[in-house]
Design a protein around this motif. Sequence first.
Motif, PDB file in Angstrom:
ATOM      1  N   PRO A  33      26.838  93.082  18.280  1.00  0.00           N
ATOM      2  CA  PRO A  33      27.205  92.491  16.992  1.00  0.00           C
ATOM      3  C   PRO A  33      28.120  91.254  17.384  1.00  0.00           C
ATOM      4  CG  PRO A  33      27.086  94.687  16.384  1.00  0.00           C
ATOM      5  CD  PRO A  33      26.996  94.728  18.015  1.00  0.00           C
ATOM      6  N   GLN A  34      28.951  91.347  18.276  1.00  0.00           N
ATOM      7  CA  GLN A  34      29.969  90.501  18.592  1.00  0.00           C
ATOM      8  C   GLN A  34      29.225  89.069  19.178  1.00  0.00           C
ATOM      9  OE1 GLN A  34      33.076  92.921  21.084  1.00  0.00           O
ATOM     10  NE2 GLN A  34      34.373  91.415  20.192  1.00  0.00           N
ATOM     11  N   ILE A  35      28.267  89.686  20.338  1.00  0.00           N
ATOM     12  CA  ILE A  35      27.745  88.598  20.936  1.00  0.00           C
ATOM     13  C   ILE A  35      26.802  87.540  19.941  1.00  0.00           C
ATOM     14  CG2 ILE A  35      25.834  88.073  22.542  1.00  0.00           C
ATOM     15  CD1 ILE A  35      26.786  90.576  23.950  1.00  0.00           C
ATOM     16  N   PHE A  36      25.995  88.370  19.009  1.00  0.00           N
ATOM     17  CA  PHE A  36      25.280  87.853  18.015  1.00  0.00           C
ATOM     18  C   PHE A  36      25.819  86.972  17.017  1.00  0.00           C
ATOM     19  CE2 PHE A  36      23.306  87.914  13.691  1.00  0.00           C
ATOM     20  CZ  PHE A  36      22.012  87.149  13.914  1.00  0.00           C
ATOM     21  N   GLY A  37      27.115  87.614  16.445  1.00  0.00           N
ATOM     22  CA  GLY A  37      28.286  86.828  15.894  1.00  0.00           C
ATOM     23  C   GLY A  37      28.613  85.314  16.350  1.00  0.00           C
ATOM     24  N   ASN A  38      28.826  85.756  17.588  1.00  0.00           N
ATOM     25  CA  ASN A  38      29.502  84.274  18.239  1.00  0.00           C
ATOM     26  C   ASN A  38      28.262  83.143  18.208  1.00  0.00           C
ATOM     27  OD1 ASN A  38      32.148  84.069  18.934  1.00  0.00           O
ATOM     28  ND2 ASN A  38      31.690  86.063  19.862  1.00  0.00           N
ATOM     29  N   TRP A  39      27.114  83.907  18.682  1.00  0.00           N
ATOM     30  CA  TRP A  39      25.872  82.824  18.805  1.00  0.00           C
ATOM     31  C   TRP A  39      25.589  82.352  17.236  1.00  0.00           C
ATOM     32  CZ3 TRP A  39      21.046  82.995  16.019  1.00  0.00           C
ATOM     33  CH2 TRP A  39      20.225  82.044  16.633  1.00  0.00           C
ATOM     34  N   LEU A  40      25.578  83.034  16.353  1.00  0.00           N
ATOM     35  CA  LEU A  40      25.022  82.568  14.871  1.00  0.00           C
ATOM     36  C   LEU A  40      26.260  81.490  14.550  1.00  0.00           C
ATOM     37  CD1 LEU A  40      23.635  82.657  12.547  1.00  0.00           C
ATOM     38  CD2 LEU A  40      24.856  84.542  11.661  1.00  0.00           C
ATOM     39  N   ALA A  41      27.642  82.107  14.742  1.00  0.00           N
ATOM     40  CA  ALA A  41      28.738  81.044  14.179  1.00  0.00           C
ATOM     41  C   ALA A  41      28.840  79.668  14.815  1.00  0.00           C
ATOM     42  CB  ALA A  41      29.904  81.769  14.468  1.00  0.00           C
ATOM     43  N   THR A  42      28.661  79.778  16.092  1.00  0.00           N
ATOM     44  CA  THR A  42      28.601  78.422  17.090  1.00  0.00           C
ATOM     45  C   THR A  42      27.362  77.611  16.487  1.00  0.00           C
ATOM     46  OG1 THR A  42      27.686  79.877  18.879  1.00  0.00           O
ATOM     47  CG2 THR A  42      29.864  79.456  18.691  1.00  0.00           C
ATOM     48  N   ASN A  43      26.250  78.251  16.401  1.00  0.00           N
ATOM     49  CA  ASN A  43      25.036  77.328  16.038  1.00  0.00           C
ATOM     50  C   ASN A  43      25.210  76.715  14.482  1.00  0.00           C
ATOM     51  OD1 ASN A  43      22.597  77.514  18.016  1.00  0.00           O
ATOM     52  ND2 ASN A  43      23.479  79.467  18.295  1.00  0.00           N
ATOM     53  N   LEU A  44      25.737  77.644  13.747  1.00  0.00           N
ATOM     54  CA  LEU A  44      25.802  77.064  12.293  1.00  0.00           C
ATOM     55  C   LEU A  44      26.849  75.961  12.457  1.00  0.00           C
ATOM     56  CD1 LEU A  44      26.153  80.227  10.281  1.00  0.00           C
ATOM     57  CD2 LEU A  44      24.366  78.617  10.072  1.00  0.00           C
ATOM     58  N   MET A  45      28.144  76.111  13.237  1.00  0.00           N
ATOM     59  CA  MET A  45      28.995  74.757  13.487  1.00  0.00           C
ATOM     60  C   MET A  45      28.061  73.621  13.832  1.00  0.00           C
ATOM     61  SD  MET A  45      32.688  76.466  14.477  1.00  0.00           S
ATOM     62  CE  MET A  45      32.102  77.565  15.825  1.00  0.00           C
ATOM     63  N   ARG A  46      27.206  73.984  14.907  1.00  0.00           N
ATOM     64  CA  ARG A  46      26.654  72.819  15.321  1.00  0.00           C
ATOM     65  C   ARG A  46      25.901  72.163  14.250  1.00  0.00           C
ATOM     66  NH1 ARG A  46      23.913  75.318  19.083  1.00  0.00           N
ATOM     67  NH2 ARG A  46      25.751  75.305  20.774  1.00  0.00           N
ATOM     68  N   LEU A  47      25.004  72.981  13.767  1.00  0.00           N
ATOM     69  CA  LEU A  47      24.023  72.329  12.843  1.00  0.00           C
ATOM     70  C   LEU A  47      24.964  71.535  11.356  1.00  0.00           C
ATOM     71  CD1 LEU A  47      21.251  72.435  11.361  1.00  0.00           C
ATOM     72  CD2 LEU A  47      22.030  74.468  10.153  1.00  0.00           C
ATOM     73  N   PHE A  48      26.208  72.192  11.107  1.00  0.00           N
ATOM     74  CA  PHE A  48      26.626  71.726   9.732  1.00  0.00           C
ATOM     75  C   PHE A  48      27.846  70.623  10.210  1.00  0.00           C
ATOM     76  CE2 PHE A  48      24.942  75.605   8.080  1.00  0.00           C
ATOM     77  CZ  PHE A  48      24.197  74.834   7.142  1.00  0.00           C
ATOM     78  N   TYR A  49      28.302  70.744  11.492  1.00  0.00           N
ATOM     79  CA  TYR A  49      29.436  70.086  11.806  1.00  0.00           C
ATOM     80  C   TYR A  49      29.305  69.190  13.088  1.00  0.00           C
ATOM     81  CZ  TYR A  49      32.246  72.871   8.545  1.00  0.00           C
ATOM     82  OH  TYR A  49      32.563  73.697   7.538  1.00  0.00           O
ATOM     83  N   GLY A  50      28.239  69.477  13.797  1.00  0.00           N
ATOM     84  CA  GLY A  50      27.776  68.487  14.761  1.00  0.00           C
ATOM     85  C   GLY A  50      28.701  68.789  15.878  1.00  0.00           C
ATOM     86  N   VAL A  51      29.163  69.804  16.032  1.00  0.00           N
ATOM     87  CA  VAL A  51      30.082  70.335  17.135  1.00  0.00           C
ATOM     88  C   VAL A  51      29.717  71.369  17.962  1.00  0.00           C
ATOM     89  CG1 VAL A  51      31.612  71.606  15.789  1.00  0.00           C
ATOM     90  CG2 VAL A  51      32.448  70.667  17.595  1.00  0.00           C
ATOM     91  N   HIS A  52      29.824  71.161  19.214  1.00  0.00           N
ATOM     92  CA  HIS A  52      29.002  71.988  20.188  1.00  0.00           C
ATOM     93  C   HIS A  52      30.450  73.171  20.764  1.00  0.00           C
ATOM     94  CE1 HIS A  52      26.081  73.794  23.113  1.00  0.00           C
ATOM     95  NE2 HIS A  52      27.360  73.580  23.957  1.00  0.00           N
ATOM     96  N   TYR A  53      30.343  74.211  20.566  1.00  0.00           N
ATOM     97  CA  TYR A  53      30.979  75.470  20.916  1.00  0.00           C
ATOM     98  C   TYR A  53      30.004  76.458  21.348  1.00  0.00           C
ATOM     99  CZ  TYR A  53      35.204  73.486  18.400  1.00  0.00           C
ATOM    100  OH  TYR A  53      36.213  72.673  18.010  1.00  0.00           O
ATOM    101  N   THR A  54      30.366  77.376  22.370  1.00  0.00           N
ATOM    102  CA  THR A  54      29.927  78.535  22.807  1.00  0.00           C
ATOM    103  C   THR A  54      30.413  79.914  22.372  1.00  0.00           C
ATOM    104  OG1 THR A  54      30.782  78.502  25.038  1.00  0.00           O
ATOM    105  CG2 THR A  54      28.790  77.138  24.675  1.00  0.00           C
ATOM    106  N   ASP A  55      31.598  79.781  21.805  1.00  0.00           N
ATOM    107  CA  ASP A  55      32.216  80.899  21.518  1.00  0.00           C
ATOM    108  C   ASP A  55      33.631  80.723  20.572  1.00  0.00           C
ATOM    109  OD1 ASP A  55      33.269  83.623  21.671  1.00  0.00           O
ATOM    110  OD2 ASP A  55      34.039  83.122  24.074  1.00  0.00           O
ATOM    111  N   LEU A  56      33.965  81.777  19.865  1.00  0.00           N
ATOM    112  CA  LEU A  56      35.339  81.791  19.055  1.00  0.00           C
ATOM    113  C   LEU A  56      36.099  82.465  19.776  1.00  0.00           C
ATOM    114  CD1 LEU A  56      33.397  82.594  15.547  1.00  0.00           C
ATOM    115  CD2 LEU A  56      33.769  80.478  16.552  1.00  0.00           C
ATOM    116  N   GLY A  57      36.224  82.318  20.882  1.00  0.00           N
ATOM    117  CA  GLY A  57      37.157  83.118  21.645  1.00  0.00           C
ATOM    118  C   GLY A  57      38.575  82.918  21.414  1.00  0.00           C
TER     119      GLY A  57
END
Length: 225
Positions: A126-150
């Motif tokens: 769930p952590q891995i999936f959650g990070n993937w989902l969150a970072t992809n949503l940020m890329r989609l809506f905010y145009g910023v590229h992150y790979t983690d919420l570390g």
Amino acid sequence: MKIIVIIPAFNEAKSIDKVIAEIPKDIVGEVVVVNNNSSDETSKVARQAGATVLDEPRQGYGFACLKGIDYAKKQKPEIVVFLDADYSDYPEEMRELIKPITEDGYDMVIGSRALGERQAGSMTIPQIFGNWLATNLMRLFYGVHYTDLGPFRAIKFESLLALNMQDTTYGWTVEMQLKAAKMKMKTTEMAVNYRRRVGKSKISGTIKGTILAGYKIITTIFKYL
């Protein structure tokens, strides 16, 4: 540059001294452990290990971080590093984490577990999936590229204050990254290694914690659109 490390800690008596011991003291001016309503000897162990200990009885990761920031305002550091208390990160990697700030003028550096080496079992599915989902949503809506919420991250203190952080629980890391993106701050990621934490996670180690954290992260992403 004057550097303060802020470590939120909730019942981490078995690991906090290990974390403090491996922080590179030659570059860090002060280690601040924020005891977040622990019922064990987290405060005692942290003090014995040489940290400044603050008490924040209001339960919540964000509450603990905000307490640390209030303290840092009096110390006026140039850089603040956030680090978890469970010994899952490698504190010695702090030397590399701050280099984009000290050498290249970045405002914030996120320690990315996705880019580094992760010990087997150090992150749940769930952590891995959650990070993937969150970072992809940020890329989609905010145009910023992150790979983690570390949680292992460094930021200029003046930039941190400009973000006017508000979250008191699980949305802290994503709020910081989203606000930095909206304010066009100069940010980057650095690969960090990650190991299995000492003890059981209070968030990813429980179904309730996982659900609440996921809900808060997703709602925070949409909150700042």
